[in-house]
Each structure stands twice: as C-alpha cells, then as structure tokens.
Write an enzyme that holds these catalytic residues in place. Structure first.
Site, PDB file in Angstrom:
ATOM      1  CG  HIS A 112      -2.420  -0.677   1.035  1.00  0.00           C
ATOM      2  ND1 HIS A 112      -2.194  -2.198   0.765  1.00  0.00           N
ATOM      3  CD2 HIS A 112      -3.376  -0.442   1.160  1.00  0.00           C
ATOM      4  CE1 HIS A 112      -3.350  -2.322   0.719  1.00  0.00           C
ATOM      5  NE2 HIS A 112      -4.265  -1.627   0.965  1.00  0.00           N
ATOM      6  CG  HIS A 165       1.869  -3.913   6.215  1.00  0.00           C
ATOM      7  ND1 HIS A 165       2.513  -5.030   5.374  1.00  0.00           N
ATOM      8  CD2 HIS A 165       0.771  -3.454   5.202  1.00  0.00           C
ATOM      9  CE1 HIS A 165       2.045  -5.151   4.289  1.00  0.00           C
ATOM     10  NE2 HIS A 165       1.178  -4.300   4.072  1.00  0.00           N
TER      11      HIS A 165
END
EC number: 3.1.3.9
Length: 363
Positions: A112, A165
């Site tokens: 991302h 993450h």
C-alpha cells in the site's frame, strides 16, 4: 522487540482511538494499489495524458518489484505473528482482525505504501508545478507535498491498525515508494498538466547557474541524467505511447519472464514461497476473509443453474455466417467457458449469498 512494539502500537490504536476505525478502513481503501487503476490513473490520464501514463507505468513496475521484494524478505504479518510468536499465550493482545487483515502474501514491504507512494508521485509533482506557476507564496507551494506525505502517513497508520503490517514494514514501503516515484518521473523536471515541464539543468556551467527553460517534455529534455536512474529510464514515458507499443510490450514480457524465472529459481533451491498462505489460512478468524470461499450445497446448485443459463447464449456465438466471425466467436466461446464455470459464476453466487461478518476479538 521490534515486532512486539508494532503489536503494542496496533493495540493502542485499536483500543485508545476506536472512533477512528471507519476512518482507517476508508484510508486503507483509498491507499489500496487497486485504487490506482480504478480512480487515480483515470483522473490523471484525462487531466494530462503524459502524467496518466506515468502513473500507470510506475504502478506496474512497483507492483512487480513489490512482489519480488516480498519473496526475498519473508516478512510476517501481525495478525498471524501475534499467535505464532508465543509471546502472548499468557496475556493475549487485545486486538481484533478485519476482512482486509487476512492478506495471504508476506508483509514486507508494505505494498500500500510502496506502490501507492510511487504512483502518486507524478501527480504530486504535476500539481506542485501548477501551484508554483500561479503563486509566489512559499506556504501555498508546499501544500501538494504536504498533502502527499500526510496521505501516505495515514495509509501506513491504517495498515498498522488493521494488523496488516508492522511499522518497520510500513516505513520500508514509504521510503522505497518515494525513491521509485522520483526515479519514475523525469530527472530535473516538474510535470505540468499541459505536457510541459520546467527544466533545471543538472550540470554546472562556467558562466554560472543556468536559468530554467520551459520546454515540451517530449523534446528529450527530461531524460534521466544520473547513472543510478536506469530504472527511471524504464519507467519514464518520454514519448507518446502509440509510438512505443513495442517497448511497453517487450518490457512487460520481460517482467513476466523475469518473475517466472525468479520464482522457479527460488522454488528449485527449496524455498517455500507459499509459506505465508498457510499461516494466513491458519490464523485468519474467518476463512472467507482469505478469499477462499467454500460453496454450500445450495450455492453449488445455484452455480449450476446460472452456468447453464449463461453457457446457452454463449454457445450461440459459435455459429455466425461469416467465416472470420465464426473463428473469432469460437475462440471467445472456448476461452470464456472455463472462466465462467471456474471463476465468474462462483464469484457471483458467493457475492450475492454471503453476508459480511463483524470483526472478532483475537484471543
């Protein structure tokens, strides 16, 4: 200790600021690389064809690089590491998962942050160039850069919040994406929506610093000027795409063959590149969140009825009177049949029959 600190940060974000949950979910949607192709690329392309091509090309290159980086870095994701580590068996972490938590690929670096950061760089520089030509205020000129950095920081925080993450993976994605964005755009240039750029020569002259000259970006002025910009040379669309279809086609083929070669080389060396899929399937609290839907008996029957209803009209395409259309439609028919049966019909049935479940607390 680094991974534990990341879990602590996610735990604090989920428990101390629960009212921001919908904000983080919306931000991670806007930062998804898929949004580049759905929103950002069309907007950039119709505002400036050259900027749009830059966004698309950088997106494709960084997608490929992100895949390869993940193969080599073997990054854990928080939603499975919190269970696998064993550190929280006595005092479970107070965190919960979301549908977008259960991604099956390795976590390092953050795609991302890396892909979106790189692809939005040409848009940011184009807007900055336009703002610079219309105002002399230093504060106004930094607004595009500030918005760019703020958005990417928010995307990174949303990924930590969702247990997708760790913070260090987000940081790696931000740094890599920013560097790739700079290499992907012309060195020494600023994009403009009119397909022109302000050129600041990157070499010194005896008579003093040169003054900027406004020249078309396709005139050769935007070529990369550093030895380390080989990747930037590949990513920079210096001429209109219709004159360089062979370049894009050959480069895409090279990326495909390169990824296949890397994959099979690692596989031959004994590396299990699907290790993350097993962990994601093991620790995701709802199996459907890993996008491996299992159809029930009623859904299978619905798939059969829908497939038969679609295959009937599709079979009619194979009998046109023109000989050229006969072969074209037969090719399409035999290509679409397996796609309909194996993918499209099950997806439609599952989409209209499945219900979204609320998040579940991890134990």
């Amino acid at each position: 200790s680094t991974l534990g600190a990341g879990i602590a940060m996610a735990e604090a974000m989920q428990n101390q600021l629960p009212w921001l949950e919908n904000v983080w979910l919306w931000v991670t949607f806007l930062g998804d690389p898929k949004s580049l192709f759905l929103f950002y690329f069309p907007v950039a392309y119709y505002a400036s064809r050259r900027v749009g091509i830059a966004v698309l090309w950088i997106s494709l290159i960084t997608e490929w690089l992100n895949l390869v980086f993940k193969w080599f870095l073997f990054g854990d994701r928080p939603f499975w590491w919190v269970h696998e580590s064993g550190y929280y068996s006595q005092a479970p972490a107070q965190v919960h998962q979301f549908p977008s938590s259960c991604e099956t690929g390795p976590g390092s670096p953050s795609g991302h942050c890396m892909i979106t950061g790189a692809a939005l760089w040409p848009i940011m520089t184009a807007i900055s160039s336009q703002v610079a030509t219309r105002t002399h205020s230093r504060w106004v000129r930094v607004i595009p850069s500030l918005a760019y950095c703020t958005f990417l920081l928010a995307v990174g925080l949303s990924r930590v919040f969702l247990l997708a993450h760790f913070p260090h993976q987000v940081l790696a994605g931000l740094i890599t994406g920013e560097q790739l964005g700079q290499q992907g755009g012309p060195r020494g240039c600023h994009w403009q929506w009119e397909d022109q750029c302000m050129i600041f020569p990157l070499y010194s002259q005896p008579q003093g610093p040169p003054s900027p000259a406004k020249l078309p970006c396709g005139s050769g002025c935007c070529h990369p000027t550093s030895l380390g910009a080989v990747l930037g040379w590949l990513m920079t669309p210096r001429v209109p795409t219709e004159r360089e279809l062979s370049f894009y086609g050959l480069t895409s083929l090279a990326l495909l063959l390169g990824a296949s070669l890397i994959y099979w080389t690692l596989f031959t060396l004994g590396l299990d590149l699907s290790w993350s899929i097993n962990l994601a399937s093991k620790w995701c609290e709802r199996p459907e969140w890993v996008r491996r839907a299992y159809l029930g008996h009623g859904q299978k029957l619905a798939c059969l009825v829908l497939a038969m209803g679609l295959l009937g009209p599709l079979d009619w395409l194979g009998y046109p009177p023109q000989i050229s259309l006969f072969y074209i439609f037969n090719f399409l028919k035999h290509t679409l049949w397996p796609c309909l049966v194996l993918a499209l019909v099950p997806w439609l049935v599952h989409t209209f029959s499945a219900q979204e479940a609320p998040p579940i607390r991890s134990s």
